[in-house]
Design a protein around this motif. Structure first.
Motif, PDB file in Angstrom:
ATOM      1  N   LYS A   1     -27.408  12.579  35.682  1.00 68.41           N
ATOM      2  CA  LYS A   1     -28.216  12.807  36.879  1.00 68.41           C
ATOM      3  C   LYS A   1     -29.356  11.793  37.006  1.00 68.41           C
ATOM      4  N   TYR A   2     -29.571  11.029  35.965  1.00 66.02           N
ATOM      5  CA  TYR A   2     -30.602   9.991  35.981  1.00 66.02           C
ATOM      6  C   TYR A   2     -29.987   8.678  35.514  1.00 66.02           C
ATOM      7  N   PRO A   3     -29.338   7.944  36.411  1.00 69.40           N
ATOM      8  CA  PRO A   3     -28.616   6.734  36.008  1.00 69.40           C
ATOM      9  C   PRO A   3     -29.504   5.621  35.475  1.00 69.40           C
ATOM     10  N   TYR A   4     -30.808   5.819  35.510  1.00 72.69           N
ATOM     11  CA  TYR A   4     -31.710   4.893  34.804  1.00 72.69           C
ATOM     12  C   TYR A   4     -31.206   4.643  33.379  1.00 72.69           C
TER      13      TYR A   4
ATOM     14  N   GLY B   1     -18.200  15.822  31.069  1.00 75.17           N
ATOM     15  CA  GLY B   1     -19.270  16.457  31.818  1.00 75.17           C
ATOM     16  C   GLY B   1     -20.571  15.693  31.890  1.00 75.17           C
ATOM     17  N   THR B   2     -20.673  14.603  31.150  1.00 76.26           N
ATOM     18  CA  THR B   2     -21.968  13.918  31.046  1.00 76.26           C
ATOM     19  C   THR B   2     -22.475  13.383  32.380  1.00 76.26           C
ATOM     20  N   ASN B   3     -21.570  13.047  33.298  1.00 76.63           N
ATOM     21  CA  ASN B   3     -22.003  12.524  34.596  1.00 76.63           C
ATOM     22  C   ASN B   3     -22.805  13.533  35.401  1.00 76.63           C
ATOM     23  N   GLY B   4     -22.604  14.828  35.141  1.00 79.48           N
ATOM     24  CA  GLY B   4     -23.282  15.849  35.925  1.00 79.48           C
ATOM     25  C   GLY B   4     -24.469  16.489  35.241  1.00 79.48           C
ATOM     26  N   LEU B   5     -24.880  15.935  34.108  1.00 79.63           N
ATOM     27  CA  LEU B   5     -25.940  16.561  33.319  1.00 79.63           C
ATOM     28  C   LEU B   5     -27.288  15.868  33.481  1.00 79.63           C
TER      29      LEU B   5
END
Length: 484
Positions: free
Chosen positions: A237-240, A295-299
């Motif tokens: 959720k924070y692509p930084y 699931g990591t993309n949505g966390l």
């Protein structure tokens, strides 16, 4: 996080303070060498200056260079993220003892939400730790004339050695991220390294060696997948955070010139850059081969990091606030470790090279009511006593050279960052576009989010990143931000 702060970090609370053992600063800083949401639409405000704080002006003296008035009040707002805010409460208590100034303390993760109305109304706090996912965009504040030039603080005598200016007591290069058009308007206070993190226990149990090449990194990810473990977790959720990997790979593959091309808004910073193409393709390979933790993309960052602490993934990208942020979630035998980003083929920089520099920007609004108090508070932040107070409460390094009492001890993750800094030597680098061009940074993060979800391919990522660069280059102020 910023930055980074810790950029994009949530509060871990004060409960973990008692569990922190601390670092030997004399070892740490002797080893480090450093080279170099839309916000306000309010009217630009000019200097603010002493006129806005006439009731807070006292007598100046050798020990009170800014004329702090005893009995005045200081309005302090702290991002309550990975480092908590207990350190600031300790500072404020000592400030009252030393200068007779009481403080109004606000600890929050909602920096923009709480402070935007106050800036708009011309009633900002006196000093702000401007960090986290909801930090105020420094470049926007600066363009609106709402930040104090910190030159007066930096040119004041050091608390520890009055024969030196404050600016001469910090680690070289650590003031650079706070620059806007040649002026230091934010003090990035915490010395941070960015890269990959892993569990020493998991590596020992699996017989893995620290991967120095991307090929070896992928081999561990493949091995982990075969055992039902994710190779790489990221804070979706924070692509930084995934940009830590992409940007580190670009810098290490293409060298400092590739990094400077991005900061200097080169028309071929991304499209036309072999280093950028190789880096984004390398990260995308992790996605294509199914090596991401499910699931990591949505966390959020803390959700991904907690699953990583549960050994549901081998690696995670982050800055050195990670250990303190995850104290409550980290098993006692986890043995947290930091490592530099592995190398792509024919990289210009060595494996040991790391992204390192200062984070957690503190600002003084130009319309602060107690400017003398805010300036003196910041000067004391760069004293050994307050630097040590920070270490005791937040378990991390500051930008002050030899800034923590040598009796303090290191936790394993922090110790590994000291060792990595020693190994890196002069091979350190730091991007500045994140501070100079917030809109560009956001656009690149958005592209990375699409990339990790396989909604775009590497070449489209490059096009979007270059478009963000080209847009930033059209800003007339961009000509005043340049790295040589």
């Amino acid at each position: 996080m910023g930055s980074t702060s810790a950029e994009n970090a949530e509060n871990n609370g004060s409960e973990s303070v008692g569990r922190r053992s601390l670092m030997k600063r004399s070892a740490a800083l002797g080893l480090v060498s450093v080279p170099a949401m839309s916000f306000l639409s309010a009217c630009a405000s000019g200097g603010g200056g002493e006129d806005s704080g006439e009731d807070t002006k006292g007598e100046t003296s050798k020990d009170n260079p800014f004329g702090v008035k005893k009995g005045s009040k200081l309005d302090v707002v702290i991002f309550k993220g990975g480092y908590g805010d207990d350190y600031a409460k300790a500072w404020e208590a000592d400030f009252q003892k030393k200068r007779g100034v009481t403080s109004t303390h606000t600890g929050t993760q909602e920096i923009t939400g709480k402070l935007q109305p106050r800036f708009n109304a011309g009633n900002p706090p006196d000093i702000v730790d401007n960090s986290g996912a909801q930090k105020i965009k420094i470049d926007v504040l600066y363009k609106n004339g709402q930040l104090l030039d910190l030159a007066e603080v930096l040119d004041a005598p050091s608390v520890d050695d009055p024969s030196k200016k404050v600016r001469d007591t910090v680690i070289p290069g650590t003031l650079d991220p706070g620059l806007q058009e040649g002026k230091v308007v934010a003090l990035n206070y915490i010395y941070t390294v960015w890269g990959l993190w892993y569990s020493g226990k998991l590596f020992q149990d699996k017989g893995w060696e620290v991967p120095q090449t991307w090929e070896d990194f992928l081999a561990i990810c493949k091995d982990a997948k075969s055992e039902g473990i994710g190779g790489l977790a990221h804070q979706g959720k924070y692509p930084y955070y995934i940009n830590v990997a992409i940007m580190d790979l670009i810098a290490k593959k293409g060298g400092l010139d590739a990094m400077k091309a991005i900061d200097n808004l080169d028309p071929k910073a991304f499209v036309g850059s072999d280093a950028a193409l190789a880096a984004v393709e390398a990260v995308y390979e992790v996605v294509e081969k199914g090596y991401l933790m499910p699931g990591t993309n949505g966390l959020t960052h803390t959700e991904s990091q907690t699953r990583w602490n549960q050994s549901k993934a081998v690696f995670i990208t982050s800055g050195s606030w990670l250990e303190n942020e995850q104290l409550k979630q980290t098993p006692e035998d986890f043995d947290m470790k930091f490592m530099p980003m592995p190398l792509l083929a024919d990289s210009a920089m060595p494996f040991e090279a790391i992204r390192a520099g200062s984070g957690e920007p503190f600002i003084i609004p130009s319309k602060a009511k107690n400017l003398p108090g805010a300036k003196e508070f910041m000067r004391l932040m760069l004293s050994r006593e307050w630097s040590t107070l920070f270490a005791k409460e937040a378990n991390s390094l500051t930008i002050l050279q030899d800034g923590v009492d040598p009796s303090v001890q290191l936790r394993p993750g922090t110790q590994s960052t000291v060792e990595a800094s020693k190994a890196a030597g002069d091979n350190t680098f730091r991007f500045l576009y994140t501070e100079w061009y917030s809109e560009m940074d956001t656009a690149i993060q958005n592209a990375s989010n699409e990339l990790m979800a396989q909604r775009i391919q590497p070449k489209e990522w490059l096009k979007r990143a270059q478009a963000a660069v080209d847009k930033a280059a059209k800003d007339p102020a961009a000509k005043n931000n340049r790295r040589e």
